[in-house]
Design a protein around this motif. Structure first.
Motif, PDB file in Angstrom:
ATOM      1  N   LYS A  62       0.813  -1.274   0.028  1.00 28.61           N
ATOM      2  CA  LYS A  62      -0.042   0.144  -0.054  1.00 28.61           C
ATOM      3  C   LYS A  62       0.731   1.393  -0.012  1.00 28.61           C
ATOM      4  CE  LYS A  62      -3.645  -1.751   2.848  1.00 28.61           C
ATOM      5  NZ  LYS A  62      -4.070  -1.408   4.443  1.00 28.61           N
ATOM      6  N   ARG A  63       2.003   1.155   0.076  1.00 27.25           N
ATOM      7  CA  ARG A  63       2.990   2.193   0.226  1.00 27.25           C
ATOM      8  C   ARG A  63       4.172   2.189  -0.827  1.00 27.25           C
ATOM      9  NH1 ARG A  63       1.578   0.891   5.370  1.00 27.25           N
ATOM     10  NH2 ARG A  63       0.291   2.685   6.323  1.00 27.25           N
ATOM     11  N   PRO A  64       3.872   2.306  -2.140  1.00 28.54           N
ATOM     12  CA  PRO A  64       4.432   2.043  -3.292  1.00 28.54           C
ATOM     13  C   PRO A  64       6.023   2.791  -2.942  1.00 28.54           C
ATOM     14  CG  PRO A  64       2.837   3.401  -4.088  1.00 28.54           C
ATOM     15  CD  PRO A  64       2.585   3.091  -2.615  1.00 28.54           C
ATOM     16  N   ASN A  65       6.250   3.930  -2.423  1.00 25.75           N
ATOM     17  CA  ASN A  65       7.277   4.715  -2.352  1.00 25.75           C
ATOM     18  C   ASN A  65       8.322   4.130  -1.263  1.00 25.75           C
ATOM     19  OD1 ASN A  65       7.390   6.772  -4.600  1.00 25.75           O
ATOM     20  ND2 ASN A  65       5.158   7.291  -3.291  1.00 25.75           N
ATOM     21  N   VAL A  66       7.780   3.486  -0.102  1.00 25.77           N
ATOM     22  CA  VAL A  66       8.362   2.933   0.665  1.00 25.77           C
ATOM     23  C   VAL A  66       8.918   1.669   0.270  1.00 25.77           C
ATOM     24  CG1 VAL A  66       8.541   2.189   3.169  1.00 25.77           C
ATOM     25  CG2 VAL A  66       7.215   4.323   2.567  1.00 25.77           C
ATOM     26  N   GLN A  67       7.988   1.058  -0.528  1.00 26.64           N
ATOM     27  CA  GLN A  67       8.567  -0.322  -1.276  1.00 26.64           C
ATOM     28  C   GLN A  67       9.732  -0.332  -2.129  1.00 26.64           C
ATOM     29  OE1 GLN A  67       5.424  -2.036  -3.712  1.00 26.64           O
ATOM     30  NE2 GLN A  67       5.832  -4.124  -2.320  1.00 26.64           N
ATOM     31  N   ARG A  68       9.595   0.799  -2.876  1.00 25.66           N
ATOM     32  CA  ARG A  68      10.705   1.041  -3.660  1.00 25.66           C
ATOM     33  C   ARG A  68      11.953   1.377  -3.274  1.00 25.66           C
ATOM     34  NH1 ARG A  68      13.115   5.685  -3.825  1.00 25.66           N
ATOM     35  NH2 ARG A  68      10.951   6.925  -3.697  1.00 25.66           N
ATOM     36  N   TRP A  69      11.842   2.275  -2.095  1.00 26.73           N
ATOM     37  CA  TRP A  69      12.958   2.705  -1.326  1.00 26.73           C
ATOM     38  C   TRP A  69      13.659   1.501  -0.639  1.00 26.73           C
ATOM     39  CZ3 TRP A  69      12.562   3.265   4.369  1.00 26.73           C
ATOM     40  CH2 TRP A  69      13.835   3.582   4.895  1.00 26.73           C
ATOM     41  N   SER A 103      17.702  -2.147   0.792  1.00 28.64           N
ATOM     42  CA  SER A 103      18.097  -3.496   1.330  1.00 28.64           C
ATOM     43  C   SER A 103      18.764  -4.303   0.287  1.00 28.64           C
ATOM     44  CB  SER A 103      16.618  -4.283   1.768  1.00 28.64           C
ATOM     45  OG  SER A 103      15.884  -4.329   0.824  1.00 28.64           O
ATOM     46  N   SER A 104      18.771  -3.965  -0.948  1.00 32.95           N
ATOM     47  CA  SER A 104      19.608  -4.976  -1.852  1.00 32.95           C
ATOM     48  C   SER A 104      21.132  -4.595  -1.661  1.00 32.95           C
ATOM     49  CB  SER A 104      18.811  -4.842  -3.305  1.00 32.95           C
ATOM     50  OG  SER A 104      18.978  -3.488  -3.753  1.00 32.95           O
ATOM     51  N   ARG A 105      21.525  -3.333  -1.146  1.00 31.12           N
ATOM     52  CA  ARG A 105      22.835  -2.866  -1.231  1.00 31.12           C
ATOM     53  C   ARG A 105      23.888  -4.396  -0.744  1.00 31.12           C
ATOM     54  NH1 ARG A 105      23.675   2.189  -2.210  1.00 31.12           N
ATOM     55  NH2 ARG A 105      25.732   2.116  -1.389  1.00 31.12           N
ATOM     56  N   PRO A 106      24.999  -4.190  -1.503  1.00 30.57           N
ATOM     57  CA  PRO A 106      25.795  -5.344  -1.144  1.00 30.57           C
ATOM     58  C   PRO A 106      26.244  -5.444   0.351  1.00 30.57           C
ATOM     59  CG  PRO A 106      26.355  -4.353  -3.064  1.00 30.57           C
ATOM     60  CD  PRO A 106      25.246  -3.567  -2.755  1.00 30.57           C
TER      61      PRO A 106
END
Ligand SMILES: N[C@@H](CCC(=O)N[C@@H](CS)C(=O)NCC(=O)O)C(=O)O
Length: 212
Positions: free
Chosen positions: A188-195, A200-203
């Motif tokens: 429900k929070r697309p911008n939080v999801q994108r962020w 969280s995918s940073r090495p």
């Protein structure tokens, strides 16, 4: 060779916060394991380095400099090593960074830390979570995430369009709330999801998410 000894438990969120920032800055560290709930945490040998009987703390290998509080360690590491600037120096960008760091520390962390304690630490120790308390905190968490959604609807990261320490500070408790516990209604929070997907995918996080 390790530049710092990082004293903490490999799965402690605060230890992993310090470790992920060390990795962002390419600073070698050696983890010195501390057990959760160990009586040693409350004894003087430990309290000399962490006066509150918690973890983590660091000890520099060259001059013995010591520091506790994971965010203070992160801020110190941000001044060392190499890599992109994590604390902007231009005055207005710096002010926005401080605003973002306060958002993480005062709007998100107090709620996330209590939920984590109830839903993760207590079961780990064989205690029963206070579901009533968690039930009261979840709507508050949702309303705080609405604030994050407003911020992240205007910019890529918490302090602007560049990644800063404020985003990195969020990751360990964010991973417990969003991934381990499945709270936060990210769909429900697309911008939080994108962020969240981005940070969280940073090495650096991928390297410590299963243990500092
Ligand atoms: N604000 C401190 C919090 C430290 C903290 O709560 N550490 C936890 C592990 S993440 C701990 O030591 N828990 C054991 C205890 O409190 O006895 C920091 O960020 O370093």
């Amino acid at each position: 060779m390790a530049t710092f000894k990082l004293h903490g438990h490999p799965m402690s969120t605060c230890t992993r916060r310090a470790a992920l920032i060390a990795r962002e800055r390419d600073i070698p560290y050696e983890l010195v394991p501390i057990q959760f709930m160990a009586p040693e945490l409350k004894q003087s040998a430990h309290l000399e380095f962490q006066p509150f009987g918690q973890m983590p703390y660091i000890v520099a290998q060259d001059d013995g400099f010591t520091l506790f509080e994971s965010r203070a360690i992160g801020r110190y590491f941000a001044t060392l090593g190499s890599g992109p600037e994590l604390i902007p120096t231009e005055p207005k960008a710096h002010a926005r960074f401080e605003q973002a760091a306060s958002v993480e520390y005062s709007q998100f962390d107090p709620i996330a830390a209590v939920i984590l304690f109830e839903k993760v630490v207590k079961p780990f120790c064989g205690a029963t979570p206070n579901e009533e308390l968690v039930g009261k905190l979840l709507p508050l968490l949702e309303s705080k995430l609405d604030g994050f959604e407003r911020i992240l609807g205007k910019q890529k990261y918490l302090a602007g369009d560049g990644l800063t320490l404020a985003d990195l500070f969020f990751i360990p408790h964010g991973s417990i709330i969003f991934e381990k516990l499945g709270y936060g209604n990210l769909e429900k929070r697309p911008n939080v999801q994108r962020w969240w997907k981005d940070i969280s995918s940073r090495p650096s996080w991928q390297a410590v998410k299963d243990g500092a």
